[in-house]
Design a protein around this motif. Structure first.
Motif, PDB file in Angstrom:
ATOM      1  N   PRO A 137      13.118   1.294  -7.842  1.00  0.00           N
ATOM      2  CA  PRO A 137      12.709  -0.047  -7.422  1.00  0.00           C
ATOM      3  C   PRO A 137      13.942  -0.873  -7.058  1.00  0.00           C
ATOM      4  O   PRO A 137      15.022  -0.639  -7.609  1.00  0.00           O
ATOM      5  CB  PRO A 137      12.008  -0.596  -8.670  1.00  0.00           C
ATOM      6  N   PRO A 138      13.812  -1.749  -6.062  1.00  0.00           N
ATOM      7  CA  PRO A 138      12.588  -2.235  -5.432  1.00  0.00           C
ATOM      8  C   PRO A 138      12.175  -1.472  -4.174  1.00  0.00           C
ATOM      9  O   PRO A 138      11.349  -1.979  -3.408  1.00  0.00           O
ATOM     10  CB  PRO A 138      12.969  -3.673  -5.077  1.00  0.00           C
ATOM     11  N   LEU A 139      12.714  -0.281  -3.914  1.00  0.00           N
ATOM     12  CA  LEU A 139      12.327   0.471  -2.729  1.00  0.00           C
ATOM     13  C   LEU A 139      10.888   0.965  -2.871  1.00  0.00           C
ATOM     14  O   LEU A 139      10.431   1.311  -3.956  1.00  0.00           O
ATOM     15  CB  LEU A 139      13.262   1.662  -2.509  1.00  0.00           C
ATOM     16  N   LYS A 140      10.200   1.002  -1.727  1.00  0.00           N
ATOM     17  CA  LYS A 140       8.838   1.503  -1.645  1.00  0.00           C
ATOM     18  C   LYS A 140       8.776   2.623  -0.611  1.00  0.00           C
ATOM     19  O   LYS A 140       9.624   2.705   0.276  1.00  0.00           O
ATOM     20  CB  LYS A 140       7.877   0.381  -1.224  1.00  0.00           C
ATOM     21  N   PRO A 141       7.761   3.496  -0.687  1.00  0.00           N
ATOM     22  CA  PRO A 141       7.637   4.546   0.325  1.00  0.00           C
ATOM     23  C   PRO A 141       7.390   3.971   1.706  1.00  0.00           C
ATOM     24  O   PRO A 141       6.798   2.898   1.858  1.00  0.00           O
ATOM     25  CB  PRO A 141       6.417   5.350  -0.162  1.00  0.00           C
ATOM     26  N   GLY A 142       7.843   4.704   2.714  1.00  0.00           N
ATOM     27  CA  GLY A 142       7.589   4.302   4.084  1.00  0.00           C
ATOM     28  C   GLY A 142       6.153   4.586   4.470  1.00  0.00           C
ATOM     29  O   GLY A 142       5.328   5.033   3.657  1.00  0.00           O
TER      30      GLY A 142
END
Length: 264
Positions: free
Chosen positions: A49-54
């Motif tokens: 986090p804070p990355l989310k899937p594309g």
């Protein structure tokens, strides 16, 4: 008194070094890129986090070689599609480099997950093969046959997401917060060809990209590219949320206890 080279540089020398680094000529590399779709839950698990899937669960492998001022350099990357806010990009899990200089600069400045490794790109007539090797394991292999020339695209921009942090001196976590870095690459291509082939992912305790199973191969290309990059800190990230993922960065001896994926 003789000059000691480990001694301090004066302001003029520092300025000259910065100017020389900012005026590098175009450097063209020859590289193989493979793109495939994997399982959505796999991509979701590897993103801190804070990355989310594309939008799609895509994996991208880039394997390149370049003659850098008379010194050969091999560079690789295995990345998954990711998103930060409104920005779509890629989150590299491992970036093998063949030289210490290439490794240290990227890790210390941008927080790139670079590790020393072996990188090879070979082309004999229409046949193309490329590998990423570490600890004696060719954990990524791409090979195939050139099938046609592709249109050369214009200059494009791609964003990679990195986490820049320092492990704590006492071994208990991080020294303060981490920084989520947006690294923007402006890429030019002067030659691009399509390849019909395959991607082989081999089991490795230290580079477990075999978990990113190839469900649908989207494309393989080989081309000549030149790029430059710039970075910025996009967000501070609390150490607690990143700690479960920092083993991605290192050859953690405990990682050999991780079981390989169960066969379907």
């Amino acid at each position: 008194m003789a000059r000691v080279r480990y001694g301090p540089r004066d302001e003029a020398e520092i300025t000259a070094a910065r100017a020389a680094g900012a005026a590098l000529p175009d450097i063209w590399s020859t590289g193989v890129t493979a793109l495939w779709e994997t399982d959505a839950d796999v991509v979701a698990q590897v993103l801190p986090p804070p990355l989310k899937p594309g939008e799609r669960p895509l994996v991208r492998v880039s394997i390149s070689q370049v003659d850098l001022f008379g010194h050969p350099l091999g560079a690789g990357s295995v990345a998954v599609a990711a998103r930060h806010g409104a920005v779509d990009g890629w989150y590299p899990l491992v970036m093998p480099m063949t030289t210490e200089r290439a490794l240290i600069g990227g890790r210390e400045v941008f927080g790139e997950p670079k590790k020393l490794g072996e990188v090879s790109v070979r082309r004999e007539g229409p046949r193309v093969s490329a590998e990423l090797v570490r600890h004696g394991v060719a954990f990524v292999q791409v090979d195939g046959t050139v099938t046609g020339v592709l249109p050369v695209p214009g200059t494009s921009e791609k964003t990679d997401f990195y986490f820049k942090f320092l492990p704590a001196v006492d071994g208990g976590g991080l020294e303060g917060d981490a920084f989520l870095v947006h690294c923007t690459r402006r890429e030019r291509i002067r030659e691009l060809t399509a390849v019909t082939g395959r991607v082989v992912l081999r089991e490795s305790a230290y580079d477990p990209v075999a978990d990113l199973v190839v469900r649908e191969l989207v494309e393989i290309t080989v081309g000549e590219k030149s790029s430059d990059q710039s970075g910025r800190v996009a967000e501070r990230v609390g150490a607690r949320s990143l700690l479960p993922y920092i083993h991605q960065r290192y050859d953690d001896v405990a990682q050999i206890l991780d079981a390989p994926p169960r066969e379907a």
